[in-house]
Design an enzyme around this catalytic site. Sequence first.
Site, PDB file in Angstrom:
ATOM      1  N   PRO A   1       0.823  -1.216   0.000  1.00  0.00           N
ATOM      2  CA  PRO A   1       0.000   0.000   0.000  1.00  0.00           C
ATOM      3  C   PRO A   1       0.857   1.266   0.000  1.00  0.00           C
ATOM      4  O   PRO A   1       0.348   2.347  -0.305  1.00  0.00           O
ATOM      5  CB  PRO A   1      -0.842  -0.118   1.272  1.00  0.00           C
ATOM      6  CG  PRO A   1      -0.237  -1.219   2.073  1.00  0.00           C
ATOM      7  CD  PRO A   1       0.565  -2.077   1.153  1.00  0.00           C
TER       8      PRO A   1
ATOM      9  N   GLU B   1       3.453  -7.011   8.297  1.00  0.00           N
ATOM     10  CA  GLU B   1       3.693  -5.572   8.104  1.00  0.00           C
ATOM     11  C   GLU B   1       4.585  -5.290   6.903  1.00  0.00           C
ATOM     12  O   GLU B   1       4.989  -4.160   6.677  1.00  0.00           O
ATOM     13  CB  GLU B   1       4.314  -4.973   9.379  1.00  0.00           C
ATOM     14  CG  GLU B   1       3.406  -5.025  10.597  1.00  0.00           C
ATOM     15  CD  GLU B   1       2.083  -4.283  10.390  1.00  0.00           C
ATOM     16  OE1 GLU B   1       2.120  -3.120   9.972  1.00  0.00           O
ATOM     17  OE2 GLU B   1       1.022  -4.891  10.643  1.00  0.00           O
TER      18      GLU B   1
ATOM     19  N   ARG C   1      -4.034  -9.461 -19.980  1.00  0.00           N
ATOM     20  CA  ARG C   1      -4.971  -9.188 -21.077  1.00  0.00           C
ATOM     21  C   ARG C   1      -4.378  -8.271 -22.133  1.00  0.00           C
ATOM     22  O   ARG C   1      -4.931  -8.145 -23.232  1.00  0.00           O
ATOM     23  CB  ARG C   1      -6.306  -8.639 -20.543  1.00  0.00           C
ATOM     24  CG  ARG C   1      -6.203  -7.292 -19.909  1.00  0.00           C
ATOM     25  CD  ARG C   1      -7.524  -6.844 -19.303  1.00  0.00           C
ATOM     26  NE  ARG C   1      -8.499  -6.376 -20.290  1.00  0.00           N
ATOM     27  CZ  ARG C   1      -8.432  -5.199 -20.910  1.00  0.00           C
ATOM     28  NH1 ARG C   1      -7.422  -4.372 -20.687  1.00  0.00           N
ATOM     29  NH2 ARG C   1      -9.362  -4.834 -21.776  1.00  0.00           N
TER      30      ARG C   1
ATOM     31  N   ASP D   1      -9.998   0.854 -24.013  1.00  0.00           N
ATOM     32  CA  ASP D   1      -9.991   0.902 -22.555  1.00  0.00           C
ATOM     33  C   ASP D   1     -10.020   2.343 -22.056  1.00  0.00           C
ATOM     34  O   ASP D   1      -9.356   3.205 -22.611  1.00  0.00           O
ATOM     35  CB  ASP D   1      -8.721   0.245 -21.988  1.00  0.00           C
ATOM     36  CG  ASP D   1      -8.757  -1.266 -22.111  1.00  0.00           C
ATOM     37  OD1 ASP D   1      -9.835  -1.822 -22.373  1.00  0.00           O
ATOM     38  OD2 ASP D   1      -7.691  -1.879 -21.942  1.00  0.00           O
TER      39      ASP D   1
HETATM   40 CL1  6GU Z   1      -0.338  -3.895  -3.228  1.00  0.00          CL
HETATM   41  N1  6GU Z   1      -0.941  -4.590  -0.763  1.00  0.00           N
HETATM   42  C1  6GU Z   1      -1.655  -4.464   0.353  1.00  0.00           C
HETATM   43  N2  6GU Z   1      -1.412  -5.247   1.388  1.00  0.00           N
HETATM   44  N3  6GU Z   1      -2.623  -3.564   0.489  1.00  0.00           N
HETATM   45  C2  6GU Z   1      -2.866  -2.792  -0.561  1.00  0.00           C
HETATM   46  C3  6GU Z   1      -2.160  -2.875  -1.758  1.00  0.00           C
HETATM   47  C4  6GU Z   1      -1.189  -3.794  -1.807  1.00  0.00           C
HETATM   48  N4  6GU Z   1      -2.633  -1.958  -2.611  1.00  0.00           N
HETATM   49  C5  6GU Z   1      -3.589  -1.341  -1.973  1.00  0.00           C
HETATM   50  N5  6GU Z   1      -3.741  -1.833  -0.737  1.00  0.00           N
END
Ligand code: 6GU
Length: 273
Positions: free
Chosen positions: A93, A120, A162, A177
Amino acid sequence: MRVDIISIFPEYFAPLDVSLMGKARERGLLDVHVHQLRDWAHDVHRTVDDTPYGGGPGMVMKPEVWGDAIDAVVARGRASAGEGLPRMVVPTPSGRPFTQEVALEYAAEPWLLFAPARYEGIDSRVVAEYGTPLRADEVSIGDYVLAGGEAAVLVIVEAVGRLLPGVLGNARSVADDSFAPGAMANLLEGPVYTKPPVWRGHEVPQILLSGHHGRIARWRRDEALRRTLGKRPELVGRIGEESLDKDDRRVIEEFEERRSAASFRAGPEDMAD
Ligand code: 6GU
């Protein structure tokens, strides 16, 4: 394209056997290899995590286990696929946003190596170690937190898969797209319909039954613009001025007039700024 995935949940990737990705694999367009990270653990308990330096909640994935796993998977891949190194993708994230542009960038790579983390995250020295040789890239699939990177890998593999030559039957479906470069770039796709012409009292817009291709194309663009203005106004700002014609400007103006009329009716006290 070759894809290697190292995870403590190899079963998570069963969906890649199904549908478009399953077909692409059967046809040899996508060559997926999933590996159990714990196979490279150093102890009988097959431990992959440890407590974080500096304290704090949760656990951090151990660098030695990841390092050994990555080295072995890269060596095996080179033995079977020959020259070159994979592009390493670490879903997190805290990564840079994964967009259609990044999907196109990955689709041009012959080999991707995914390192999804649980807990984590992975000890930061792993990305530092492989950053240069494997062009390691930390990417996020959106502003929310998943329990681990596995679901993000599924998302990325499908978005990239894809785009590979021969995976989609119809090359135009990729060109149209919403986020692909071109005339419809940054426009959400508008509504679509099939038979019957009336369903539970809902009618298919007459224009689509008219057979007038020019007017249908214009109507579709109007609808795409209206939908984008309503749901993702920030995308409209990304459309270059040179890509907007007179009709586009009319649709945008009408939309803005209707919105200011609506906020006037709501009363000035309800207006944002
Ligand atoms: Cl790539 N991993 C995690 N754990 N949470 C996320 C993410 C990735 N992308 C958005 N939230």
